[in-house]
Design a protein around this motif. Structure first.
Motif, PDB file in Angstrom:
ATOM      1  N   SER A 158       6.232  -2.394   5.063  1.00 22.69           N
ATOM      2  CA  SER A 158       5.267  -2.034   6.103  1.00 22.69           C
ATOM      3  C   SER A 158       5.791  -1.023   7.120  1.00 22.69           C
ATOM      4  O   SER A 158       5.053  -0.117   7.524  1.00 22.69           O
ATOM      5  N   LEU A 159       7.031  -1.136   7.563  1.00 23.14           N
ATOM      6  CA  LEU A 159       7.570  -0.174   8.529  1.00 23.14           C
ATOM      7  C   LEU A 159       7.570   1.239   7.956  1.00 23.14           C
ATOM      8  O   LEU A 159       7.150   2.193   8.611  1.00 23.14           O
ATOM      9  N   ALA A 160       8.047   1.376   6.730  1.00 26.83           N
ATOM     10  CA  ALA A 160       8.124   2.694   6.101  1.00 26.83           C
ATOM     11  C   ALA A 160       6.732   3.216   5.736  1.00 26.83           C
ATOM     12  O   ALA A 160       6.477   4.418   5.840  1.00 26.83           O
ATOM     13  N   LEU A 161       5.829   2.336   5.330  1.00 27.99           N
ATOM     14  CA  LEU A 161       4.459   2.767   5.033  1.00 27.99           C
ATOM     15  C   LEU A 161       3.798   3.343   6.281  1.00 27.99           C
ATOM     16  O   LEU A 161       3.111   4.362   6.228  1.00 27.99           O
ATOM     17  N   LYS A 162       4.021   2.689   7.413  1.00 29.70           N
ATOM     18  CA  LYS A 162       3.432   3.158   8.672  1.00 29.70           C
ATOM     19  C   LYS A 162       4.057   4.484   9.106  1.00 29.70           C
ATOM     20  O   LYS A 162       3.370   5.370   9.598  1.00 29.70           O
ATOM     21  N   GLN A 163       5.357   4.643   8.918  1.00 30.80           N
ATOM     22  CA  GLN A 163       6.072   5.864   9.311  1.00 30.80           C
ATOM     23  C   GLN A 163       5.742   7.049   8.404  1.00 30.80           C
ATOM     24  O   GLN A 163       5.714   8.190   8.860  1.00 30.80           O
ATOM     25  N   ALA A 164       5.487   6.784   7.142  1.00 29.55           N
ATOM     26  CA  ALA A 164       5.234   7.865   6.177  1.00 29.55           C
ATOM     27  C   ALA A 164       4.024   8.694   6.609  1.00 29.55           C
ATOM     28  O   ALA A 164       3.117   8.198   7.270  1.00 29.55           O
ATOM     29  N   ASP A 165       4.035   9.958   6.216  1.00 27.39           N
ATOM     30  CA  ASP A 165       2.883  10.816   6.501  1.00 27.39           C
ATOM     31  C   ASP A 165       1.644  10.299   5.788  1.00 27.39           C
ATOM     32  O   ASP A 165       0.540  10.395   6.313  1.00 27.39           O
ATOM     33  N   ILE A 166       1.863   9.761   4.592  1.00 28.19           N
ATOM     34  CA  ILE A 166       0.780   9.144   3.829  1.00 28.19           C
ATOM     35  C   ILE A 166       1.298   7.815   3.289  1.00 28.19           C
ATOM     36  O   ILE A 166       2.093   7.772   2.360  1.00 28.19           O
ATOM     37  N   GLY A 167       0.869   6.720   3.899  1.00 24.11           N
ATOM     38  CA  GLY A 167       1.237   5.389   3.431  1.00 24.11           C
ATOM     39  C   GLY A 167       0.212   4.930   2.412  1.00 24.11           C
ATOM     40  O   GLY A 167      -0.987   4.967   2.674  1.00 24.11           O
ATOM     41  N   ILE A 168       0.701   4.520   1.256  1.00 27.13           N
ATOM     42  CA  ILE A 168      -0.190   4.130   0.162  1.00 27.13           C
ATOM     43  C   ILE A 168       0.139   2.704  -0.260  1.00 27.13           C
ATOM     44  O   ILE A 168       1.194   2.445  -0.835  1.00 27.13           O
ATOM     45  N   ALA A 169      -0.751   1.788   0.044  1.00 25.89           N
ATOM     46  CA  ALA A 169      -0.548   0.385  -0.337  1.00 25.89           C
ATOM     47  C   ALA A 169      -1.169   0.136  -1.698  1.00 25.89           C
ATOM     48  O   ALA A 169      -2.199   0.717  -2.044  1.00 25.89           O
ATOM     49  N   LEU A 170      -0.541  -0.727  -2.447  1.00 18.81           N
ATOM     50  CA  LEU A 170      -1.100  -1.128  -3.734  1.00 18.81           C
ATOM     51  C   LEU A 170      -2.100  -2.244  -3.478  1.00 18.81           C
ATOM     52  O   LEU A 170      -1.838  -3.151  -2.685  1.00 18.81           O
ATOM     53  N   GLY A 171      -3.221  -2.173  -4.147  1.00 18.24           N
ATOM     54  CA  GLY A 171      -4.299  -3.128  -3.929  1.00 18.24           C
ATOM     55  C   GLY A 171      -3.913  -4.567  -4.164  1.00 18.24           C
ATOM     56  O   GLY A 171      -4.492  -5.484  -3.575  1.00 18.24           O
ATOM     57  N   SER A 172      -2.901  -4.775  -4.992  1.00 12.28           N
ATOM     58  CA  SER A 172      -2.443  -6.137  -5.278  1.00 12.28           C
ATOM     59  C   SER A 172      -1.446  -6.628  -4.230  1.00 12.28           C
ATOM     60  O   SER A 172      -0.966  -7.746  -4.313  1.00 12.28           O
ATOM     61  N   GLY A 173      -1.153  -5.797  -3.232  1.00 19.27           N
ATOM     62  CA  GLY A 173      -0.133  -6.110  -2.251  1.00 19.27           C
ATOM     63  C   GLY A 173      -0.601  -7.001  -1.118  1.00 19.27           C
ATOM     64  O   GLY A 173      -1.727  -7.514  -1.107  1.00 19.27           O
ATOM     65  N   THR A 174       0.273  -7.139  -0.143  1.00 19.46           N
ATOM     66  CA  THR A 174       0.003  -8.001   1.001  1.00 19.46           C
ATOM     67  C   THR A 174      -0.983  -7.347   1.965  1.00 19.46           C
ATOM     68  O   THR A 174      -1.130  -6.127   1.997  1.00 19.46           O
ATOM     69  N   ASP A 175      -1.620  -8.170   2.755  1.00 21.33           N
ATOM     70  CA  ASP A 175      -2.547  -7.658   3.764  1.00 21.33           C
ATOM     71  C   ASP A 175      -1.823  -6.765   4.767  1.00 21.33           C
ATOM     72  O   ASP A 175      -2.370  -5.755   5.211  1.00 21.33           O
ATOM     73  N   VAL A 176      -0.601  -7.119   5.116  1.00 24.46           N
ATOM     74  CA  VAL A 176       0.164  -6.319   6.078  1.00 24.46           C
ATOM     75  C   VAL A 176       0.363  -4.897   5.548  1.00 24.46           C
ATOM     76  O   VAL A 176       0.149  -3.915   6.266  1.00 24.46           O
ATOM     77  N   ALA A 177       0.764  -4.768   4.295  1.00 23.07           N
ATOM     78  CA  ALA A 177       0.966  -3.440   3.693  1.00 23.07           C
ATOM     79  C   ALA A 177      -0.334  -2.643   3.712  1.00 23.07           C
ATOM     80  O   ALA A 177      -0.344  -1.451   4.031  1.00 23.07           O
ATOM     81  N   LYS A 178      -1.416  -3.307   3.395  1.00 16.72           N
ATOM     82  CA  LYS A 178      -2.728  -2.615   3.369  1.00 16.72           C
ATOM     83  C   LYS A 178      -3.162  -2.168   4.761  1.00 16.72           C
ATOM     84  O   LYS A 178      -3.697  -1.083   4.932  1.00 16.72           O
ATOM     85  N   GLU A 179      -2.908  -3.006   5.764  1.00 17.57           N
ATOM     86  CA  GLU A 179      -3.340  -2.702   7.129  1.00 17.57           C
ATOM     87  C   GLU A 179      -2.621  -1.511   7.730  1.00 17.57           C
ATOM     88  O   GLU A 179      -3.216  -0.756   8.502  1.00 17.57           O
ATOM     89  N   VAL A 180      -1.357  -1.310   7.400  1.00 22.25           N
ATOM     90  CA  VAL A 180      -0.588  -0.206   8.004  1.00 22.25           C
ATOM     91  C   VAL A 180      -0.692   1.092   7.200  1.00 22.25           C
ATOM     92  O   VAL A 180      -0.234   2.130   7.654  1.00 22.25           O
ATOM     93  N   SER A 181      -1.294   1.030   6.013  1.00 22.16           N
ATOM     94  CA  SER A 181      -1.338   2.195   5.138  1.00 22.16           C
ATOM     95  C   SER A 181      -2.554   3.078   5.402  1.00 22.16           C
ATOM     96  O   SER A 181      -3.566   2.624   5.955  1.00 22.16           O
ATOM     97  N   ASP A 182      -2.440   4.327   4.979  1.00 23.83           N
ATOM     98  CA  ASP A 182      -3.547   5.275   5.081  1.00 23.83           C
ATOM     99  C   ASP A 182      -4.516   5.103   3.914  1.00 23.83           C
ATOM    100  O   ASP A 182      -5.723   5.338   4.061  1.00 23.83           O
ATOM    101  N   LEU A 183      -3.960   4.752   2.760  1.00 27.44           N
ATOM    102  CA  LEU A 183      -4.760   4.577   1.543  1.00 27.44           C
ATOM    103  C   LEU A 183      -4.404   3.256   0.881  1.00 27.44           C
ATOM    104  O   LEU A 183      -3.263   2.802   0.978  1.00 27.44           O
ATOM    105  N   VAL A 184      -5.364   2.678   0.188  1.00 30.59           N
ATOM    106  CA  VAL A 184      -5.119   1.488  -0.619  1.00 30.59           C
ATOM    107  C   VAL A 184      -5.577   1.793  -2.030  1.00 30.59           C
ATOM    108  O   VAL A 184      -6.745   2.135  -2.246  1.00 30.59           O
ATOM    109  N   LEU A 185      -4.660   1.714  -2.974  1.00 33.24           N
ATOM    110  CA  LEU A 185      -4.998   1.932  -4.380  1.00 33.24           C
ATOM    111  C   LEU A 185      -5.589   0.651  -4.956  1.00 33.24           C
ATOM    112  O   LEU A 185      -4.998  -0.412  -4.848  1.00 33.24           O
ATOM    113  N   LEU A 186      -6.767   0.779  -5.527  1.00 40.90           N
ATOM    114  CA  LEU A 186      -7.431  -0.399  -6.106  1.00 40.90           C
ATOM    115  C   LEU A 186      -7.248  -0.412  -7.611  1.00 40.90           C
ATOM    116  O   LEU A 186      -7.054   0.590  -8.240  1.00 40.90           O
TER     117      LEU A 186
END
Length: 186
Positions: A158-186
């Motif tokens: 989550s820290l690195a996803l938030k810091q990245a210019d484009i944070g991309i969470a995987l749809g199967s991931g945690t809610d925290v990862a999804k919340e801090v990301s710019d995109l969520v892959l489904l």
């Protein structure tokens, strides 16, 4: 004894180099009343064996990475996995990596900013990394003027996803990862 430890280290290396995640299992008989903290019982353990798990790659992973390379992207892997497991996964994806292109989290801790910045120009795999290492990796690339896209699925990302210019969470991931990301892959 030392001979048995060397045999087990060799076995761990063999399993890890096949891309398997390895868990060591041990036990110790104890009285429940003695347990105040896990540190109180994690000593004098009897080794039982290893459990080796395969986390299979998605079918489309190779093609996705091929397209990324063709588009001119630099791809690096930052993982908590053992360096040999990470290397095997990288090679399974069709990517080559030399031993000196892998850096462990404890090695990152020993580097100053200048040394680490230089290392990021050649490192392809960051193994045994923790959340603060992932954040440092993202920042190092950004300090070099790179635009950083990062994929992740866990709280540890989550820290690195938030810091990245484009944070991309995987749809199967945690809610925290999804919340801090710019995109969520489904």
């Amino acid at each position: 004894n030392d001979v048995k430890k060397q045999e087990l280290q060799k076995k761990l290396g063999e399993l890890s180099s096949r891309g398997l995640r390895v868990i060591a299992v041990a036990y110790r008989e104890t009285d429940e009343e003695q347990i105040r903290d896990h540190k109180d019982i994690v000593h004098d353990l009897v080794f039982v064996g290893f459990i080796a798990l395969k986390d299979p790659l998605r079918e489309e992973a190779r093609e996705t990475l091929r397209l990324a390379y063709e588009a001119g992207l630099k791809v690096v892997l930052a993982t908590g996995d053992h360096r040999l497991t990470a290397k095997a996964v990288f090679e399974e994806l069709g990517l080559s990596v030399k031993e000196d292109e892998i850096l462990n989290g404890d090695e990152i801790d020993e580097m100053n900013e200048s040394e680490f910045s230089e290392a990021t120009t050649r490192i392809k795999i960051y193994a045994r990394v923790e959340p603060q290492h992932k954040l440092r990796i993202v920042r190092a690339f950004q300090n070099q003027g790179e635009v950083v896209a990062m994929t992740g699925d866990g709280v540890n990302d989550s820290l690195a996803l938030k810091q990245a210019d484009i944070g991309i969470a995987l749809g199967s991931g945690t809610d925290v990862a999804k919340e801090v990301s710019d995109l969520v892959l489904l």
